[in-house]
Scaffold this motif. Structure first.
Motif, short mmCIF file in Angstrom:
data_model
loop_
_atom_site.label_atom_id
_atom_site.label_comp_id
_atom_site.label_asym_id
_atom_site.label_seq_id
_atom_site.Cartn_x
_atom_site.Cartn_y
_atom_site.Cartn_z
N CYS A 10 -0.52 51.68 -33.80
CA CYS A 10 -0.95 52.24 -32.50
C CYS A 10 -2.48 52.18 -32.36
N ILE A 11 -2.92 51.80 -31.16
CA ILE A 11 -4.36 51.78 -30.89
C ILE A 11 -4.69 52.57 -29.61
N ALA A 12 -3.86 53.59 -29.35
CA ALA A 12 -4.11 54.40 -28.15
C ALA A 12 -5.33 55.29 -28.34
N VAL A 13 -5.94 55.69 -27.22
CA VAL A 13 -7.06 56.64 -27.29
C VAL A 13 -6.63 57.99 -26.72
N HIS A 14 -7.34 59.03 -27.14
CA HIS A 14 -7.14 60.34 -26.52
C HIS A 14 -7.98 60.38 -25.25
N ASP A 52 2.48 56.88 -38.20
CA ASP A 52 3.30 57.80 -37.39
C ASP A 52 2.57 58.24 -36.12
N PRO A 53 2.35 57.31 -35.21
CA PRO A 53 1.55 57.69 -34.04
C PRO A 53 2.20 58.72 -33.12
N HIS A 54 3.52 58.96 -33.31
CA HIS A 54 4.16 60.00 -32.49
C HIS A 54 3.74 61.40 -32.96
N VAL A 55 3.17 61.51 -34.17
CA VAL A 55 2.64 62.81 -34.62
C VAL A 55 1.17 62.86 -34.20
N GLU A 56 0.89 63.61 -33.17
CA GLU A 56 -0.44 63.54 -32.55
C GLU A 56 -1.36 64.69 -32.91
N THR A 57 -0.76 65.82 -33.30
CA THR A 57 -1.60 66.99 -33.60
C THR A 57 -1.11 67.68 -34.87
N SER A 58 -1.91 68.62 -35.34
CA SER A 58 -1.53 69.38 -36.53
C SER A 58 -0.73 70.63 -36.16
N LEU A 59 -0.29 70.76 -34.91
CA LEU A 59 0.50 71.93 -34.49
C LEU A 59 1.95 71.75 -34.91
N ALA A 60 2.59 72.84 -35.31
CA ALA A 60 4.02 72.82 -35.61
C ALA A 60 4.79 73.00 -34.30
N GLU A 120 8.61 55.74 -28.88
CA GLU A 120 9.87 55.49 -29.60
C GLU A 120 9.53 54.95 -30.99
N PRO A 121 9.42 55.83 -31.98
CA PRO A 121 8.98 55.39 -33.32
C PRO A 121 9.77 54.19 -33.82
N TYR A 142 -0.85 52.30 -21.02
CA TYR A 142 0.13 51.89 -19.98
C TYR A 142 1.52 51.67 -20.59
N TYR A 143 1.56 51.18 -21.83
CA TYR A 143 2.85 50.86 -22.45
C TYR A 143 3.58 52.14 -22.87
N PHE A 144 2.82 53.18 -23.13
CA PHE A 144 3.43 54.48 -23.43
C PHE A 144 4.18 54.98 -22.19
N TYR A 145 3.63 54.69 -21.01
CA TYR A 145 4.25 55.14 -19.76
C TYR A 145 5.41 54.25 -19.32
N ASP A 146 5.50 53.03 -19.87
CA ASP A 146 6.48 52.05 -19.40
C ASP A 146 7.65 51.99 -20.39
N ARG A 147 8.76 52.57 -20.00
CA ARG A 147 9.88 52.67 -20.95
C ARG A 147 10.54 51.32 -21.24
N ASN A 148 10.15 50.27 -20.51
CA ASN A 148 10.72 48.94 -20.80
C ASN A 148 9.95 48.22 -21.90
N MET A 149 8.85 48.82 -22.35
CA MET A 149 8.00 48.14 -23.34
C MET A 149 8.07 48.86 -24.68
N PRO A 150 7.89 48.09 -25.80
CA PRO A 150 7.87 48.77 -27.10
C PRO A 150 6.64 49.66 -27.24
N CYS A 151 6.85 50.80 -27.84
CA CYS A 151 5.74 51.74 -28.05
C CYS A 151 6.12 52.69 -29.18
N ASN A 152 5.41 52.58 -30.28
CA ASN A 152 5.71 53.43 -31.45
C ASN A 152 5.48 54.91 -31.20
#
Ligand SMILES: Cc1cc2nc3c(=O)[nH]c(=O)nc-3n(C[C@H](O)[C@H](O)[C@H](O)COP(=O)(O)OP(=O)(O)OC[C@H]3O[C@@H](n4cnc5c(N)ncnc54)[C@H](O)[C@@H]3O)c2cc1C
Ligand code: SF4
Length: 328
Positions: free
Chosen positions: A157-161, A200-208, A133-134, A120-130
């Motif tokens: 980060c403790i988000a799930v896929h 670095d939770p903003h790096v989510e996959t091994s794709l370039a 926003e790293p 939910y915090y990833f979706y809410d731009r008023n809240m901190p989220c690495n």
């Protein structure tokens, strides 16, 4: 929504060339995740490359008797495919447990794998989220974290896929095929596609950047029963609290082999290879199922609101394994 330019790719090479010439470009397929995030300002691409009409919607047998699924195959078509239903029922079960009929009609195979977390915090731009926003912090660590990870999380980060399909594909030992603008083609095991958050939770996959998934390949399914079980807040139209995908066979009171993947517990489908190996030739008993569940959740960490997931995951795994190995 911030302004963006848009173009439709006519073929795969053109799509990756377009992406490489725009540093903030994104591919758009079904748009069921990306457009929502753009409306909220969470995703802010300056350029969209529509790949929804590329000729990547075929499901075909491979030379080794596996299956090659084009990146544009819709989730509903994949779930209904006769080969998938008869040989990979785990995949059909997982797909049909996800989203709604309307969304499955739009959602593509690659888009499903690359959908972003539902934190939910990833979706809410008023809240901190690495992840969004790293360096801004993680509101979930001490906040409302009922849906969050109990395995593989980090102090950042403790988000799930959220993908159900990815969990089934992990158990089926899938690989993704990709194409880059320089013409390079790669095959990436699904287990190596999604990354754990680390620092670095903003790096989510091994794709370039600009690397496009063109297909997912499945090897021939191992013998045995395939079971996908998803535990969620409502009977339909809800993401997994915990899910378990198991392929296993048993004979003469012994387990022959087992593959286990879990969803809803980590930032990627969670495979337990060492535990799977230990199951080979183990007694096909309730005790083995209990011990496996305990071992699979060893080291799991709750953050308050999601503590319940640890016993829930154990129970779900125990029960799913028991179902998979019960005598025919
Ligand atoms: C209300 C709702 C409920 C849902 N419930 C569930 C559920 O229970 N279980 C579940 O698993 N899912 C669920 N979903 C998520 C849904 O499955 C995804 O939104 C969908 O699969 C994404 O596919 P898409 O083609 O629309 O992707 P898009 O939104 O088009 O793209 C998603 C991401 O993938 C990238 N992308 C797409 N194709 C490629 C490609 N070929 N190569 C590289 N990058 C690519 C895009 O750039 C974007 O970053 C739900 C969605 C909604 C809206
Ligand atoms: S758990 Fe991850 S996605 Fe959620 S707020 Fe923390 S950093 Fe952001």
């Amino acid at each position: 929504m911030q302004p963006f330019s848009y173009e439709r790719a006519e073929d795969e090479q053109q799509a990756v060339a377009m992406a490489s010439s725009h540093p903030e470009a994104r591919f758009i397929s079904g748009g069921t995740n990306l457009l929502d995030l753009m409306k909220l300002g969470v995703e802010r691409p300056t350029h969209l490359i529509d790949i929804s009409r590329l000729p990547l919607a075929r499901i075909e047998s491979t030379e080794d008797n596996g299956l090659r699924i084009g990146a544009q195959v819709r989730n509903s078509d994949l779930a209904a495919d006769p080969q998938v239903r008869s040989r990979y029922p785990l995949l059909a079960q997982a797909l049909l447990a996800g989203a709604s009929g309307q969304i499955r009609n739009k959602a593509s195979t690659a888009g499903n794998l690359l959908q972003r977390t539902r934190c939910y915090y990833f979706y809410d731009r008023n809240m901190p989220c690495n992840k969004r926003e790293p360096g801004s912090g993680c509101a979930a660590l001490e906040g409302f974290n009922r849906m969050h990870a109990v395995l593989g999380g980090s102090a950042a980060c403790i988000a799930v896929h959220p993908s159900d399909m990815a969990v089934a594909m992990a158990a089926l030992d899938a690989s993704v095929e990709t194409l880059s603008a320089d013409g390079n083609e790669r095959r990436i095991p699904l287990a190596e596609l999604h990354q754990l958050p680390g620092e670095d939770p903003h790096v989510e996959t091994s794709l370039a950047h600009g690397e496009m998934i063109t297909a997912v390949t499945l090897p021939p399914p191992p013998a045995g029963r395939q079971v996908y079980r998803k535990v969620r807040d409502r009977a339909s139209y809800a993401f997994a609290l915990v899910s378990v995908a198991i392929i296993a066979s048993a004979s003469g009171g012994r387990i022959e082999h087992a593959r286990i993947a879990m969803g809803g517990v980590a930032a990627k489908p969670w495979r337990t290879l060492d535990i799977e190996q230990a199951l080979s030739a183990a007694p096909a008993s309730a005790r083995t199922c209990s011990e496996t569940a305990e071992a699979a959740l060893e080291g799991a960490q709750g953050y308050g609101g999601n503590d319940f997931k640890i016993p829930l995951a154990k129970r779900t795994l125990r029960h799913t394994l028991a179902t998979a190995i019960e005598p025919v």
